[in-house]
Design a protein around this motif. Sequence first.
Motif, PDB file in Angstrom:
ATOM      1  N   UNK A  34       0.811  -1.214   0.000  1.00 29.75           N
ATOM      2  CA  UNK A  34       0.000   0.000   0.000  1.00 29.75           C
ATOM      3  C   UNK A  34       0.847   1.269   0.000  1.00 29.75           C
ATOM      4  N   UNK A  35       2.157   1.115   0.054  1.00 28.29           N
ATOM      5  CA  UNK A  35       3.031   2.279   0.002  1.00 28.29           C
ATOM      6  C   UNK A  35       3.497   2.792   1.348  1.00 28.29           C
ATOM      7  N   UNK A  36       3.119   2.111   2.412  1.00 27.71           N
ATOM      8  CA  UNK A  36       3.650   2.462   3.728  1.00 27.71           C
ATOM      9  C   UNK A  36       5.137   2.125   3.763  1.00 27.71           C
ATOM     10  N   UNK A  37       5.947   3.032   4.296  1.00 27.19           N
ATOM     11  CA  UNK A  37       7.387   2.779   4.340  1.00 27.19           C
ATOM     12  C   UNK A  37       7.925   2.906   5.756  1.00 27.19           C
ATOM     13  N   UNK A  38       8.912   2.076   6.031  1.00 25.10           N
ATOM     14  CA  UNK A  38       9.705   2.161   7.252  1.00 25.10           C
ATOM     15  C   UNK A  38      11.158   2.190   6.806  1.00 25.10           C
ATOM     16  N   UNK A  39      11.872   3.199   7.237  1.00 23.59           N
ATOM     17  CA  UNK A  39      13.273   3.361   6.837  1.00 23.59           C
ATOM     18  C   UNK A  39      14.149   3.508   8.068  1.00 23.59           C
ATOM     19  N   UNK A  40      15.260   2.815   8.060  1.00 23.20           N
ATOM     20  CA  UNK A  40      16.286   2.995   9.078  1.00 23.20           C
ATOM     21  C   UNK A  40      17.558   3.428   8.360  1.00 23.20           C
ATOM     22  N   UNK A  41      18.105   4.558   8.765  1.00 21.01           N
ATOM     23  CA  UNK A  41      19.388   5.005   8.228  1.00 21.01           C
ATOM     24  C   UNK A  41      20.424   4.931   9.343  1.00 21.01           C
ATOM     25  N   UNK A  42      21.494   4.201   9.063  1.00 22.14           N
ATOM     26  CA  UNK A  42      22.577   4.019  10.032  1.00 22.14           C
ATOM     27  C   UNK A  42      23.764   4.884   9.618  1.00 22.14           C
ATOM     28  N   UNK A  43      24.171   5.786  10.493  1.00 24.67           N
ATOM     29  CA  UNK A  43      25.262   6.725  10.231  1.00 24.67           C
ATOM     30  C   UNK A  43      26.490   6.285  11.015  1.00 24.67           C
ATOM     31  N   UNK A  44      27.583   6.066  10.322  1.00 22.51           N
ATOM     32  CA  UNK A  44      28.779   5.563  10.967  1.00 22.51           C
ATOM     33  C   UNK A  44      29.798   6.612  11.328  1.00 22.51           C
ATOM     34  N   UNK A  45      29.533   7.892  10.983  1.00 22.98           N
ATOM     35  CA  UNK A  45      30.544   8.918  11.245  1.00 22.98           C
ATOM     36  C   UNK A  45      29.958  10.223  11.770  1.00 22.98           C
ATOM     37  N   UNK A  46      28.684  10.234  12.160  1.00 23.93           N
ATOM     38  CA  UNK A  46      28.083  11.444  12.706  1.00 23.93           C
ATOM     39  C   UNK A  46      26.798  11.094  13.455  1.00 23.93           C
TER      40      UNK A  46
ATOM     41  N   UNK B 245       6.748  10.174  10.669  1.00 21.39           N
ATOM     42  CA  UNK B 245       7.428  10.243  11.954  1.00 21.39           C
ATOM     43  C   UNK B 245       8.910  10.050  11.685  1.00 21.39           C
ATOM     44  N   UNK B 246       9.717  10.984  12.191  1.00 20.03           N
ATOM     45  CA  UNK B 246      11.166  10.940  11.980  1.00 20.03           C
ATOM     46  C   UNK B 246      11.823  11.149  13.340  1.00 20.03           C
ATOM     47  N   UNK B 247      12.444  10.102  13.861  1.00 21.12           N
ATOM     48  CA  UNK B 247      13.090  10.181  15.166  1.00 21.12           C
ATOM     49  C   UNK B 247      14.472   9.553  15.074  1.00 21.12           C
TER      50      UNK B 247
ATOM     51  N   UNK C 131      12.431   6.482  10.099  1.00 19.26           N
ATOM     52  CA  UNK C 131      11.401   7.222   9.382  1.00 19.26           C
ATOM     53  C   UNK C 131      10.240   6.295   9.046  1.00 19.26           C
ATOM     54  N   UNK C 132       9.018   6.743   9.342  1.00 22.64           N
ATOM     55  CA  UNK C 132       7.844   6.001   8.891  1.00 22.64           C
ATOM     56  C   UNK C 132       6.933   6.952   8.128  1.00 22.64           C
ATOM     57  N   UNK C 133       6.271   6.412   7.118  1.00 30.06           N
ATOM     58  CA  UNK C 133       5.285   7.178   6.357  1.00 30.06           C
ATOM     59  C   UNK C 133       4.114   6.267   6.055  1.00 30.06           C
TER      60      UNK C 133
ATOM     61  N   UNK D 196      -1.093  -2.108  12.301  1.00 31.45           N
ATOM     62  CA  UNK D 196      -0.355  -3.240  12.895  1.00 31.45           C
ATOM     63  C   UNK D 196       1.099  -3.314  12.441  1.00 31.45           C
ATOM     64  N   UNK D 197       1.361  -2.982  11.174  1.00 31.81           N
ATOM     65  CA  UNK D 197       2.729  -2.996  10.656  1.00 31.81           C
ATOM     66  C   UNK D 197       3.592  -1.974  11.385  1.00 31.81           C
ATOM     67  N   UNK D 198       3.081  -0.741  11.509  1.00 33.51           N
ATOM     68  CA  UNK D 198       3.835   0.321  12.170  1.00 33.51           C
ATOM     69  C   UNK D 198       3.986   0.023  13.656  1.00 33.51           C
ATOM     70  N   UNK D 199       2.903  -0.432  14.287  1.00 31.54           N
ATOM     71  CA  UNK D 199       2.968  -0.742  15.721  1.00 31.54           C
ATOM     72  C   UNK D 199       3.977  -1.841  16.011  1.00 31.54           C
ATOM     73  N   UNK D 200       3.985  -2.878  15.180  1.00 32.81           N
ATOM     74  CA  UNK D 200       4.929  -3.984  15.382  1.00 32.81           C
ATOM     75  C   UNK D 200       6.371  -3.487  15.281  1.00 32.81           C
TER      76      UNK D 200
END
Length: 210
Positions: free
Chosen positions: A99-111, A167-169, A181-183, A194-198
């Motif tokens: 449905x286009x819901x996205x969950x993104x994790x960005x891992x920063x190794x230098x900042x 939501x961006x935390x 990031x979630x959208x 349920x997807x976002x809550x899980x």
Amino acid sequence: MRKVSAAALILIALCAGPAGAKDLKAFKLTIDGVTVDIDPGESADVTLPGGKRSKVTLERNDFATFSGSVFSFVHPSNISVTKTDIGDDITQYLMASALGTIVVVQEYGAMNPVSLDQLMLQEMTKESVQAGATLTQEPTTRKLADGKELTGIHAEVKTRTDTADFEIVGFGLADRGLLFITRVAGEDAATEKPLIDKFWQSLKVKLQRD
């Protein structure tokens, strides 16, 4: 602060690879050296060494755990998580539903990326805002099961016909950290909850502050 390249602020979706042969199965199951191609939900007859015949069934669990180097979360097993190196010591993990819901994790190794929440929101919403959408936002905090607090923003982009919630935390140390990031579209919020809550309920961050 170290300059972050534009590429690090753009979410990258990976296209599926080319389709295989029509009858190619997704998995190979090996028992006592005998291999059979099989898909989840299927059964197959296997003749084992010595002539014994057995029936095997491959079933998919409803959920699976995805683990990065410093985080993990639980997701529906029928939704894959893609990993992309976007440069500047930044690795992105993307989960997207049908449905286009996205969950993104960005891992920063230098900042520490926590202060990038506004830049990320701008990149994700600028086209909608330029087209006339209304953007509202407020500070937010997510508290994980182990007590860690993620800070950032919750935002809503609203047009005449639809809405989208963001939501961006983030959580960071002096020279490394994570951005989450979630959208989800407003019309899909009930279905995708349920997807976002899980994701939030199961999210574990392995970074530790001194």
